[in-house]
Design an enzyme around this catalytic site. Structure first.
Site, short mmCIF file in Angstrom:
data_model
loop_
_atom_site.label_atom_id
_atom_site.label_comp_id
_atom_site.label_asym_id
_atom_site.label_seq_id
_atom_site.Cartn_x
_atom_site.Cartn_y
_atom_site.Cartn_z
N LYS A 192 6.37 -10.66 -0.06
CA LYS A 192 6.63 -9.22 -0.23
C LYS A 192 6.93 -8.54 1.11
CE LYS A 192 4.81 -7.87 -4.67
NZ LYS A 192 3.91 -6.96 -5.40
N ARG B 3 -0.04 -15.00 -7.72
CA ARG B 3 1.32 -15.15 -8.22
C ARG B 3 2.21 -15.57 -7.05
NH1 ARG B 3 6.01 -11.93 -8.99
NH2 ARG B 3 6.99 -12.15 -11.05
#
Length: 273
Positions: free
Chosen positions: A207, A242
């Protein structure tokens, strides 16, 4: 939880066909994934994807995976109750609602089908929009309390809809509606979330906050930073990670849990023979 993007425009990896997505699931299973999260719509801005098109993207993959990997927990990454309903019929056992209950019927779908649901926090964002100058009023100091209140509120709504507590998962959702300082603060104080009655999922793979912590780094160069954040999150009690990188993540989890004493080493002969 392995990321399976049944898309053509995801920010890091995409599976443009159902066959590619099914192959990606097989590879993830071999590398140690216990859950696969199948999504049909890019999280960020992009071409409008209708409900029907999203169903066409994810449901054949879910049905195939349910047949070929019967012990794999299949998650569907969607905020739409119509997609969730079709995914449950195809074999999904978890609804990953990354847009913070924007469709309030999603929890009812989870309850009706006796599946799990992920409750996330987006700081007021509408689906597929980006935070701009953090106009949602969250400062780094207050982001933890505001995020906790948001996910607990959604978890309680899911309980009211009939979802059992053990099937409710909370996700602080770094980057969604948050700047890098705020995302880092959430990980720093992750125990605020892990000390609740609900298990915590972290979707932090490659991210932006990881890239900005390192420098001006593109997603393809964020693996090492992601693994560092993953190890910290697991040590602080995160139950699910995840990831786009199953093998690297599985190795990081094995070492972290061996150090914390929550798991034993998988092969121990050194100095014993």
């Amino acid at each position: 939880m392995a990321v399976i993007n049944r898309t053509t425009d995801s920010f890091y990896e995409s599976a443009s066909t159902a066959e590619e997505a099914i192959d990606a699931v097989a590879a993830a299973a071999q590398e140690g994934a216990h859950i696969v999260d199948i999504g049909g719509v890019r999280a960020g801005r992009g071409r409008e994807i209708s409900v029907a098109e999203e169903i066409d993207r994810v449901c054949p993959v879910i049905e195939a995976v349910a047949h070929s990997h019967p012990t794999m927990l299949i998650s569907v990454d969607t905020w739409r109750h119509e997609v969730a309903e079709a995914a449950c019929a195809a074999g999904a056992g978890l609804l990953n609602d990354t847009w913070a209950g924007v469709d309030p019927e999603l929890a009812s779908v989870a309850a009706k089908n006796d599946v799990g649901i992920v409750c996330s926090h987006t700081g007021g964002l509408s689906p597929r929009t980006d935070a701009h100058r953090n106009r949602y009023g969250l400062t780094a100091g207050e982001v933890v309390g505001r995020t906790l209140a948001g996910v607990i509120g959604l978890a309680e709504a899911a309980l009211d809809a009939g979802v059992t507590a053990e099937k409710i998962i909370i996700d602080p959702t770094p980057d969604f509606g948050k700047n890098t300082y705020q995302s880092l603060r959430l990980l720093r104080e992750l125990q605020t979330f892990t000390e609740t009655r609900f298990r915590v999922l972290l979707a932090i793979s490659r991210k932006d906050f990881v890239g900005e912590a390192i420098g001006d780094v593109e997603p393809s160069q964020r693996l090492h930073g992601t693994i560092a954040a993953t190890a910290l999150a697991v040590a602080k009690g995160a139950a699910m990670i995840r990831t786009h990188d199953v093998r690297a993540t599985a190795d990081a989890l094995a070492v972290t849990l061996a150090i914390t004493g929550d798991a034993v080493p998988k092969h121990t002969v050194r100095g014993l023979r």
